[in-house]
Motif scaffolding. Structure first.
Motif, short mmCIF file in Angstrom:
data_model
loop_
_atom_site.label_atom_id
_atom_site.label_comp_id
_atom_site.label_asym_id
_atom_site.label_seq_id
_atom_site.Cartn_x
_atom_site.Cartn_y
_atom_site.Cartn_z
N HIS A 1 -10.65 2.48 -2.58
CA HIS A 1 -9.33 2.23 -3.14
C HIS A 1 -9.12 0.73 -3.33
CE1 HIS A 1 -5.07 2.90 -3.94
NE2 HIS A 1 -4.76 2.01 -3.03
N GLU A 2 -8.97 0.31 -4.58
CA GLU A 2 -8.61 -1.07 -4.92
C GLU A 2 -9.47 -2.11 -4.19
OE1 GLU A 2 -4.42 -1.37 -4.17
OE2 GLU A 2 -3.89 -0.16 -5.94
N GLY A 3 -10.76 -1.91 -4.23
CA GLY A 3 -11.68 -2.87 -3.63
C GLY A 3 -11.85 -2.71 -2.13
N GLN B 1 0.86 -1.18 0.00
CA GLN B 1 0.00 0.00 0.00
C GLN B 1 0.90 1.23 0.00
OE1 GLN B 1 -3.36 -0.17 -0.29
NE2 GLN B 1 -3.14 -2.40 -0.39
N ARG C 1 -8.70 3.71 1.48
CA ARG C 1 -7.46 4.31 1.97
C ARG C 1 -7.83 5.59 2.70
NH1 ARG C 1 -5.81 8.74 -0.95
NH2 ARG C 1 -6.72 9.00 -3.04
N ALA D 1 -7.18 -0.52 4.11
CA ALA D 1 -6.95 -1.34 2.92
C ALA D 1 -7.23 -2.81 3.20
CB ALA D 1 -5.50 -1.17 2.45
N HIS D 2 -7.04 -3.24 4.44
CA HIS D 2 -7.22 -4.64 4.81
C HIS D 2 -8.04 -4.71 6.11
CE1 HIS D 2 -4.34 -6.14 1.82
NE2 HIS D 2 -3.58 -5.10 2.15
#
Length: 305
Positions: free
Chosen positions: A293-295, A53, A298, A244-245
């Protein structure tokens, strides 16, 4: 509010602050947490995950994927009420964690410099009853622990206090309750609040939001002024890598499954809005907005004013 990231440090002069409507929210710094904190606290945030990231570097993680975290409070004045959210680790406390043991920081001076001398505080909001969120509840005076904020009502969720009342504590946690929770309770200053699914309004523009999982009665704090909103996360989100996770949980989560579900729900509700997110352990820059952000998500950093 500016939307460019900041590089202010834990030793910056004054208290970094963000404007929410008519309210200035100040970050009152206590201490940077050591690099070993990340791997212990968030074991799923491995260097590969973190360096994947790029937006986390350099403010939230170093080039090797080591997370940056710190301990601080937030303080603000709302409708005449002088409010502090979470009270950090505290000085001179006996703690099992070496990074928290017997600290000697300038937190009281920083709190006063921000305009919140302890005698002036009306409300102390505790997102939960962990050692790094209740430490400055008390200070040592004449060999005993006394409330740091003698005029304040200390507020936490009823579910939180009742959970720990029935919990088989180890000695380290029992010590924390003896020096940082029980003296407040014995002084008659601890208020327990029922926090329903829709939240508990403490005052106009001030709500506690149920965010269980890290602890059963964990709450986030929502502040609203002139149509602008901010949310102080407590420990439902420890670090922006969890944007992100969201499946990455803390090693000390009481209910990891519920903690993840809470985190996903909160991030989903905030994504794409103008709500300012203030992380209780986010290193500078400490605040931002949730963007897709990317699924996942962020943090789009927002600098202090």
């Amino acid at each position: 509010m500016s939307t460019s990231p900041t590089t202010d440090s834990i030793d910056s002069t004054g208290a970094p602050s963000w404007t929410v409507g008519d309210v200035a929210v100040h970050r009152v710094d206590e201490v940077l947490l050591p690099p070993a904190t990340g791997p212990w606290l968030l074991p799923g945030a491995t260097p590969d995950v973190v360096t994947g990231q790029g937006w986390l570097h350099p403010q939230h993680a170093d080039a090797e994927g080591v997370l940056r975290l710190d301990s601080h409070s937030f303080a603000f004045v709302l409708d005449g009420l002088r409010i502090v959210v979470d009270t950090g680790i505290g000085n001179g406390k006996e703690r099992a964690n070496p990074a928290w043991h017997d600290l000697d920081t300038d937190y009281p001076r920083r709190l006063e410099a921000a305009g919140f001398p302890p005698d002036s505080v009306d409300l102390v909001l505790l997102t939960h009853l962990h050692a790094d969120h209740v430490g400055w509840n008390t200070r040592r005076a004449k060999g005993t622990w006394v409330p740091t904020f003698p005029r304040a009502r200390y507020v936490t969720s009823r579910v939180e206090r009742e959970f720990w009342a029935g919990y088989a504590m180890d000695e380290a946690r029992a010590q924390m309750f003896r020096d940082s929770v029980l003296p407040v309770e014995e002084a008659g200053l601890l208020d327990l609040v029922d926090v329903p699914e829709g939240g508990a309004q403490l005052a106009p523009g001030l709500r506690l939001l149920p965010t269980p999982g890290h602890t059963p009665g964990h709450v986030a704090v929502e502040l609203t002024s002139r149509g602008e909103t901010a949310v102080i996360t407590g420990d439902c989100i420890h670090h922006p890598v969890q944007f992100a996770h969201p499946a990455i949980g803390a090693c000390v989560d009481i209910d990891p499954v519920r903690s993840e579900a809470t985190r996903r729900a909160l991030l989903g509700s905030l994504a794409g809005t103008d709500t300012l997110v203030l992380g209780t352990h986010f290193a500078p820059p400490t605040a931002g907005r949730v963007v897709a952000h990317e699924g996942a998500y962020r943090l789009a950093s927002v600098a202090p004013r």
